[in-house]
Write a protein that holds these residues in place. Structure first.
Motif, PDB file in Angstrom:
ATOM      1  N   ALA A 103      58.222 -12.482  45.733  1.00  0.00           N
ATOM      2  CA  ALA A 103      58.028 -13.890  45.365  1.00  0.00           C
ATOM      3  C   ALA A 103      59.362 -14.612  45.301  1.00  0.00           C
ATOM      4  O   ALA A 103      59.500 -15.728  45.798  1.00  0.00           O
ATOM      5  N   PHE A 104      60.351 -13.956  44.698  1.00  0.00           N
ATOM      6  CA  PHE A 104      61.674 -14.563  44.567  1.00  0.00           C
ATOM      7  C   PHE A 104      62.313 -14.780  45.937  1.00  0.00           C
ATOM      8  O   PHE A 104      62.921 -15.824  46.192  1.00  0.00           O
ATOM      9  N   THR A 105      62.124 -13.832  46.839  1.00  0.00           N
ATOM     10  CA  THR A 105      62.658 -13.969  48.197  1.00  0.00           C
ATOM     11  C   THR A 105      62.064 -15.200  48.887  1.00  0.00           C
ATOM     12  O   THR A 105      62.788 -15.984  49.514  1.00  0.00           O
ATOM     13  N   ARG A 110      63.372 -18.459  47.286  1.00  0.00           N
ATOM     14  CA  ARG A 110      64.780 -18.690  47.681  1.00  0.00           C
ATOM     15  C   ARG A 110      64.855 -19.202  49.120  1.00  0.00           C
ATOM     16  O   ARG A 110      65.648 -20.090  49.431  1.00  0.00           O
ATOM     17  N   MET A 111      64.031 -18.648  50.000  1.00  0.00           N
ATOM     18  CA  MET A 111      63.987 -19.114  51.394  1.00  0.00           C
ATOM     19  C   MET A 111      63.543 -20.572  51.429  1.00  0.00           C
ATOM     20  O   MET A 111      64.132 -21.393  52.143  1.00  0.00           O
ATOM     21  N   LEU A 112      62.531 -20.897  50.664  1.00  0.00           N
ATOM     22  CA  LEU A 112      62.059 -22.280  50.594  1.00  0.00           C
ATOM     23  C   LEU A 112      63.180 -23.204  50.143  1.00  0.00           C
ATOM     24  O   LEU A 112      63.355 -24.298  50.704  1.00  0.00           O
ATOM     25  N   LEU A 113      63.954 -22.779  49.174  1.00  0.00           N
ATOM     26  CA  LEU A 113      65.045 -23.626  48.673  1.00  0.00           C
ATOM     27  C   LEU A 113      66.154 -23.816  49.711  1.00  0.00           C
ATOM     28  O   LEU A 113      66.876 -24.812  49.654  1.00  0.00           O
ATOM     29  N   ASN A 165      63.426 -29.237  46.092  1.00  0.00           N
ATOM     30  CA  ASN A 165      62.031 -28.989  45.726  1.00  0.00           C
ATOM     31  C   ASN A 165      61.974 -28.537  44.264  1.00  0.00           C
ATOM     32  O   ASN A 165      62.320 -27.409  43.930  1.00  0.00           O
ATOM     33  N   LYS A 166      61.514 -29.430  43.395  1.00  0.00           N
ATOM     34  CA  LYS A 166      61.507 -29.168  41.948  1.00  0.00           C
ATOM     35  C   LYS A 166      60.607 -27.991  41.566  1.00  0.00           C
ATOM     36  O   LYS A 166      60.961 -27.199  40.686  1.00  0.00           O
ATOM     37  N   GLU A 167      59.450 -27.893  42.201  1.00  0.00           N
ATOM     38  CA  GLU A 167      58.543 -26.769  41.903  1.00  0.00           C
ATOM     39  C   GLU A 167      59.197 -25.442  42.275  1.00  0.00           C
ATOM     40  O   GLU A 167      59.094 -24.465  41.538  1.00  0.00           O
ATOM     41  N   ALA A 168      59.867 -25.409  43.409  1.00  0.00           N
ATOM     42  CA  ALA A 168      60.519 -24.181  43.856  1.00  0.00           C
ATOM     43  C   ALA A 168      61.691 -23.826  42.945  1.00  0.00           C
ATOM     44  O   ALA A 168      61.907 -22.648  42.635  1.00  0.00           O
ATOM     45  N   ALA A 181      61.803 -20.390  40.915  1.00  0.00           N
ATOM     46  CA  ALA A 181      62.919 -19.464  41.107  1.00  0.00           C
ATOM     47  C   ALA A 181      63.511 -19.065  39.761  1.00  0.00           C
ATOM     48  O   ALA A 181      63.791 -17.882  39.517  1.00  0.00           O
ATOM     49  N   ALA A 182      63.685 -20.029  38.876  1.00  0.00           N
ATOM     50  CA  ALA A 182      64.247 -19.738  37.556  1.00  0.00           C
ATOM     51  C   ALA A 182      63.310 -18.822  36.763  1.00  0.00           C
ATOM     52  O   ALA A 182      63.759 -17.852  36.124  1.00  0.00           O
ATOM     53  N   LYS A 183      62.015 -19.112  36.814  1.00  0.00           N
ATOM     54  CA  LYS A 183      61.025 -18.305  36.093  1.00  0.00           C
ATOM     55  C   LYS A 183      60.996 -16.875  36.643  1.00  0.00           C
ATOM     56  O   LYS A 183      60.970 -15.910  35.874  1.00  0.00           O
ATOM     57  N   LEU A 184      61.018 -16.736  37.962  1.00  0.00           N
ATOM     58  CA  LEU A 184      60.989 -15.410  38.576  1.00  0.00           C
ATOM     59  C   LEU A 184      62.259 -14.620  38.273  1.00  0.00           C
ATOM     60  O   LEU A 184      62.193 -13.424  37.977  1.00  0.00           O
TER      61      LEU A 184
END
Length: 156
Positions: free
Chosen positions: A101-103, A106-109, A115-118, A122-125
Motif C-alpha cells: 500500500a505504501f509503495t 508513494r508512486m501516486l505522490l 494529492n491531499k488524500e495520498a 502515506a503518513a498513516k501507512l
C-alpha cells in the motif's frame, strides 16, 4: 467513426457510473463487467477507467483482492493512473499488505505531489508500518531465521 462495440462499451460504462452514483454497487459492478467483456483485449480508450471503476465496486463490496486485480490491470494500460494507484493502496491496506500500500501511495505522490488524500494515507501507512516493526519480535531477518531454526524439529 465509432463501432457499435465501442458504443456498447461506453454505454455500459455510463450505466455502471449511474448505478455507482445511486449507490447500487452490485449493479455498477455488473455493468462494468459487461463493458469489459465487450472489450476483451482492453483496446478501448476507456478500458483503464472501467477497470478502476470496477475496482472501486470491489472496494465498496469488501472484496479487496478483486480491487487489487482490477487496479493492476488498469495500471498495465495506464501506469500513471492515480485513481488506480490510490484504490490499490486502499485494497492492500485492507489486506494488511502495508508495504505494498505504501509503495502505491508513494508512486501516486510522484505523479500527483499535491494529492491531499495520498499525503494523508502515506503518513498513516508509514506510522502503521513503524508501529508494526516496533512491536514485532521478528523485526530483523536474522531474528526471524533464528526463530525458524529453533522451531524446526531437528534444530537445523
Amino acid at each position: 467513426m465509432a463501432s457499435s462495440a465501442d458504443d456498447s462499451v461506453v454505454a455500459l460504462k455510463l450505466e455502471g457510473t449511474d448505478h455507482l452514483k445511486a449507490g447500487r454497487i452490485k449493479e455498477a459492478k455488473e455493468a462494468y463487467t459487461r463493458a469489459l467483456a465487450a472489450d476483451p483485449d482492453r483496446k478501448h480508450t476507456e478500458a483503464s477507467i472501467i477497470l478502476a471503476n470496477r475496482a472501486l465496486t470491489h472496494l465498496k463490496l469488501s472484496e479487496p483482492q478483486g480491487c487489487v486485480t482490477d487496479c493492476t490491470a488498469s495500471l498495465e494500460i495506464n501506469p500513471q493512473y492515480g485513481k488506480a494507484l490510490y484504490r490499490r493502496a486502499q485494497a492492500n491496506e485492507a489486506l494488511h499488505k502495508l508495504a505494498d500500500a505504501f509503495t502505491d501511495v508513494r508512486m501516486l505522490l510522484r505523479y500527483e505531489p499535491a494529492n491531499k488524500e495520498a499525503i494523508a494515507m502515506a503518513a498513516k501507512l508509514k506510522q502503521a508500518i513503524e508501529k508494526r516493526a516496533g512491536a514485532s519480535d521478528l523485526s530483523t531477518p536474522t531474528q526471524a531465521v533464528e526463530t525458524l531454526r529453533a522451531a524446526a524439529p531437528d534444530g537445523s
